[in-house]
Design an enzyme around this catalytic site. Sequence first.
Site, mmCIF file in Angstrom:
data_model
loop_
_atom_site.group_PDB
_atom_site.id
_atom_site.type_symbol
_atom_site.label_atom_id
_atom_site.label_comp_id
_atom_site.label_asym_id
_atom_site.label_seq_id
_atom_site.Cartn_x
_atom_site.Cartn_y
_atom_site.Cartn_z
ATOM 1 N N SER A 605 0.722 -1.015 -0.039
ATOM 2 C CA SER A 605 -0.158 0.082 -0.072
ATOM 3 C C SER A 605 0.786 1.391 -0.090
ATOM 4 O O SER A 605 1.626 1.638 -0.969
ATOM 5 C CB SER A 605 -0.911 -0.080 1.033
ATOM 6 O OG SER A 605 -1.946 0.963 1.065
ATOM 7 N N ASP A 690 -10.171 -3.209 -5.551
ATOM 8 C CA ASP A 690 -9.313 -2.211 -4.289
ATOM 9 C C ASP A 690 -9.993 -0.756 -4.447
ATOM 10 O O ASP A 690 -9.757 0.035 -5.465
ATOM 11 C CB ASP A 690 -8.050 -2.100 -4.659
ATOM 12 C CG ASP A 690 -7.168 -1.738 -3.658
ATOM 13 O OD1 ASP A 690 -7.697 -0.931 -2.532
ATOM 14 O OD2 ASP A 690 -5.927 -1.871 -3.369
ATOM 15 N N HIS A 725 -8.190 -4.356 -1.420
ATOM 16 C CA HIS A 725 -7.190 -4.051 -0.949
ATOM 17 C C HIS A 725 -6.323 -5.067 -0.102
ATOM 18 O O HIS A 725 -5.389 -5.315 -0.263
ATOM 19 C CB HIS A 725 -7.349 -2.831 -0.028
ATOM 20 C CG HIS A 725 -5.944 -1.906 0.126
ATOM 21 N ND1 HIS A 725 -5.283 -1.429 -0.781
ATOM 22 C CD2 HIS A 725 -5.494 -1.688 1.478
ATOM 23 C CE1 HIS A 725 -4.301 -0.831 -0.208
ATOM 24 N NE2 HIS A 725 -4.222 -0.972 1.101
#
Length: 758
Positions: A605, A690, A725
Amino acid sequence: MLRLLPRHLLPPRAHRAISPTASPLSRRRALLLLGFGCCRGPPPAHSYASMAPPPVAKKVPRQLVDHGDVRVDNYYWLRDDSRSDPDVLAHLRAENDYTAAVMSDVKQLEDEIYAEIRGRIKEDDIDAPLRKGQYYYYERTLTGKEYVQHCRRPVPTDAPITVHDVMPTGPDAPDEHIILDENVKAEGHDYYSIGAFKVSPNNKLVAYAEDTKGDEIYTVYVIDAESGEYVGQPLKGITSDIEWAGDDHLVYITMDSILRPDKVWLHKLESDQSSDACLYHEKDDTFSLGLQASESKKYLFVESGSKNTSFIFYLDTSKQNKELVVLTPRVYGIDTTASHRGNHFFITRRSDEFYNSELVACPLDNVAETTVLLPHRESVKIQEVQLFDNHIAVYERENGLPKVTLYRLPAIGESIGQLQGGRTIDFIDPTYAVDPEESEFHSSVLRFNYSSMRTPPSVYDYDMDSGVSVLKKIKPVLGGFDASNYVTERKWAAAADGTQIPMSVLYRKDLVKLDGSDPMLLYGYGSYEICIDPTFRGSRLSLVDRGFIYVIAHIRGGGEMGRKWYEDGKLLKKKNTFTDFIDCAEHLIKNKYCSKEKLCINGRSAGGLLMGAVLNMRPDLFKAAVAGVPFVDVVTTMLDPTIPLTTAEWEEWGDPRKEEYYYYMKSYSPVDNVAAQEYPNILVTAGLNDPRVMYSEPAKYVAKLRDLKTDGNLLLFKCELGAGHFSKSGRFEKLQEDAFTYAFILKALGMTPKMASV
């Protein structure tokens, strides 16, 4: 008062599991020698180049002009908001097929690693039951099942809760009741996640939030806790923030078109969602809403917050007229969280003046009259506060390490002054993690979770009167795990500006030589003031037991060393995050923990942004890199307010509509700085659904790398087409992802076995 976290680019939660069992060391050594102790060298770069060619994304030049500066994005076409464009999907599938083909020669190794990781898990287990009212509540896992069961048993006694309280089991124990079986609910879904499971105050109903795509848009169902029958119609299109306001009302939050939590609603059970009352609408698109119940359950708190500012409303759940009342005002630069006990609200306040926060109390009937309970301290950061009838537990950080300090409070109704004579809980490991667990408000028992990189997650009940601590649950680790075989250390690296950067280190003492020849995986994050504490993760042992050293670099931009640590790694100081990571790597090499030829790195991320930045800056320093769902197209994303989270992120990265921020962000944005140079072996992952980092960012990054890089090293892209995600949702499916990642790292280092492991 557990902090309300906005929906940032969060790292994955550390896996909670798992406690030691003994195994003969000599047998383990023999297995390692037969399986992985002898390794061939890495294959030459040209051997990868001789494989079937990877997918080549077509170029469709698009000029992006800002501040008179022209950027050409050849792969802008890969962004498809509907996620249904056939050309885009075909390209993603081609990348997945290529990755599978390249990794096919280590598929057996991947399967072996998966079997190892899974073999450490006690598949049929329960967590530490929590006594609430007349029931013990807990989660159960079953052999072979991906998801948990939510269960409870009646409490057979009216005795007060103590640290020695144990849920009765056996033939004479009250019957277990399964409230909700996620395995049943997940049938027919590729992805399944419950983001909230809330029991009503009278223990008769349960509200749970369900996501079946990975896009973090939830549907909430209310069921009868005994029969499982649905109560009313589901609430659709909401966040996972839900709380009970009495036994017949729910409060929940919905999002706007860019998935910003912007409205809070009151729902009366069995009424239609269309008739729900909007309690507050946050119109400032840099602010997002969060919802939390006080530990006393008498008040709900709605926080509206940006990166620098937050203010709070409260709702009295006992009143018939349920409306929000201002608790703390909206003042730029003042950040607050709140809870309640007796006739006082307790408020943690942060500002430029008291940047590590102070704790104050105010009467319910005069919230402007505050008394300082814990003043601001230069070296101690208040992280969270947990209230009880007679006590307060303060979770703090000092010198980068968590600590828990306990204070006894005056009787309810008495005046409250500055807290004195706190008792601090002692912890053993040199580097560790301590997290609050839900505790019973009307007791003197604090429950917390302790772990380190060699200590499996351990749930403790701590008597705040006597100081007695009782271990309630330590997650078992099967497969011969023995904590005494492992070493954890805390080391410091000097940054270029002299700042000392802490690092947490794990290795197996009988395998590591510390002469520069050991392989290493170095992990980093460094954003949003998030602390990447050294928790236990059972899957990590599959590398460490192959002689790897595992290190977490606690770089600036995180929150490990206090608020200023975060502020020195954001906005126009963001590059400190990247140079800190490089300085940590060079320190480890200089001190013989590894070499460039054995150094692998990993980040996810916002940590994926870290990976992309350091690979552009120092590609020579690393042998392999894994960038998970990486935020790599910084400038383009932050210029587009229609993308989820962008507006809320301007206080983290800067607003590139302003020239100074535009050029600074452009100078490190990974996609904008990919160059015609040699790169190490790289694995990039993404999730099609995501909502935090759009799949197109890593897709564009890989396409540009393929076009420009001058080496023949591995470059693989793996996109989960049915997840978001946090990748796949099942507990074993997640282990498969770890096994794949580790197989990639071992392949990149040439550490594939000469013969099957025994």
